[in-house]
Motif scaffolding. Structure first.
Motif, PDB file in Angstrom:
ATOM      1  N   ARG A 233      -1.564  -4.038   5.056  1.00 42.94           N
ATOM      2  CA  ARG A 233      -2.139  -3.064   5.976  1.00 42.94           C
ATOM      3  C   ARG A 233      -3.179  -2.227   5.239  1.00 42.94           C
ATOM      4  N   GLU A 235      -4.438   0.287   3.151  1.00 41.63           N
ATOM      5  CA  GLU A 235      -3.878   1.266   2.224  1.00 41.63           C
ATOM      6  C   GLU A 235      -4.575   2.610   2.418  1.00 41.63           C
ATOM      7  N   LYS A 266      -2.525   1.043   9.719  1.00 40.29           N
ATOM      8  CA  LYS A 266      -2.510   1.830   8.494  1.00 40.29           C
ATOM      9  C   LYS A 266      -1.160   1.705   7.789  1.00 40.29           C
ATOM     10  N   GLY A 267      -1.234   1.558   6.472  1.00 41.73           N
ATOM     11  CA  GLY A 267      -0.042   1.583   5.648  1.00 41.73           C
ATOM     12  C   GLY A 267       0.046   2.910   4.914  1.00 41.73           C
ATOM     13  N   TYR A 291       2.550  -4.237   2.247  1.00 43.27           N
ATOM     14  CA  TYR A 291       3.224  -3.125   2.904  1.00 43.27           C
ATOM     15  C   TYR A 291       4.526  -3.632   3.488  1.00 43.27           C
TER      16      TYR A 291
END
Length: 331
Positions: A233, A235, A266-267, A291
């Motif tokens: 994902r 970062e 989004k991670g 992730y």
């Protein structure tokens, strides 16, 4: 009146025929232009990348100040030379948080070194000196093989280098294997756990690049890119400093059919080599790092089981082909 009535549709038919002919010509021209502008991207070979991962693991743990580390460093530099890169070695003594002086070596392979427009690709090549996340407490000071955490990113970049030797993209490419990334604080350490205790080699390179005044359009860091069922994902820091690069890479991956691995969400934030490259070198650099909702990077992170059984060729393929598509498409 009748004559005029029939003349009008005949004119319309004629105009339609002319328009159709023009559209056909335009479509033909567009197709020809697209063909001329099409990017011929080599096919990434996951079997080959896997062998480069294995070759590193076969040296044993690549911990600074060990013979395995020296031998593997020589292997990596020789492979980049074999693949046509201009190789630069940065030998430097870097103090670890323990006070131990690490005999570190950053290894840089440059393609089209005189070209000003550049992309830089990173991965760390050292492995963790202790398995401090292992379920077995007796192994918490055992060095790990780092098949995924270290060797996978390097293996992908070596496979890319093999293709760069045969077919160069328009951009200049630098492949940077940074050292001493994984000598950060042991989980049992009672002192402060500072982010600058990690990524020692990338900190050095970011402050002392292999070329004075070095700059690149953007950078891509590969870390732990060979795990089974890996999900990548955006970062956190990557998406703050280089959202356009993140979007470019993830859209490319999805267009290539790798959406299972590259999830456009989004991670979290990760302290990694890109942290210092963005901070000190000011090169917008993203991190392709797995992730996992559970909170760990992957099942065998920092354990003795980070060996070749942890590597999945499908993940290597997804990451490698995506990065190749990006660098060969850049103008």
């Amino acid at each position: 009146m009748k004559r005029n009535y029939t003349l009008i549709p005949l004119c319309l038919v004629l105009l339609a025929f002319i328009a159709c002919s023009n559209n056909t010509k335009k479509a033909s021209d567009d197709t020809e232009a697209t063909t001329k502008n099409a990017v011929n991207v080599p096919q990434f070979n996951a079997d080959s990348a896997y062998q480069y991962v294995k070759a590193q693991v076969d040296f044993g743990p690549r911990v600074p100040n060990t013979k395995a580390h020296v031998d593997c460093g020589n292997y990596l530099a020789n492979k980049l030379t074999e693949f046509g890169a201009k190789v630069t070695n940065q030998y430097v003594d870097l103090p670890a948080y323990t006070g131990t002086l690490l005999k570190a070596r950053n290894i840089i392979g440059s393609y089209k070194p005189d070209t000003k427009k550049r992309i830089v690709l990173f991965s760390h090549w050292d492995s963790r000196p202790w398995a401090d996340a292992d379920p077995d407490a007796k192994k918490h000071y055992t060095p790990i093989l780092g098949a995924n955490d270290g060797a996978s990113g390097v293996g992908v970049l070596l496979e890319i280098a093999r293709h760069l030797q045969k077919q160069l993209p328009e951009m200049g490419i630098d492949i940077v294997f940074v050292d001493a990334e994984d000598y950060g604080t042991h989980q049992a350490y009672n002192g402060p756990h500072k982010e600058e205790y990690w990524g020692l080699g990338s900190q050095y390179w970011a402050r002392n690049p292999h070329v004075q005044g070095y700059n690149a359009r953007f950078g891509i860091l590969l870390d732990m890119v060979g795990g089974k069922n890996a999900e990548f994902r955006y970062e956190g820091l990557s998406h703050e400093v280089a959202p356009n690069v993140n979007e470019k890479v993830w859209k490319t991956a999805n267009a290539l059919g790798f959406g299972r691995h590259f999830v456009q969400k989004k991670g979290g934030f990760v302290t990694d080599d890109h942290t210092f490259i963005n901070k000190y070198a000011k090169i917008p650099t993203i991190d392709i790092v797995p992730y996992y909702p559970e909170g760990d990077f992957f099942e065998h992170w920092h354990t003795v089981k980070d060996d070749m059984d942890a590597i999945d060729k499908a993940t290597l393929q997804a990451v490698g082909q995506t990065v190749m598509q990006v660098i060969y498409s850049e103008k």
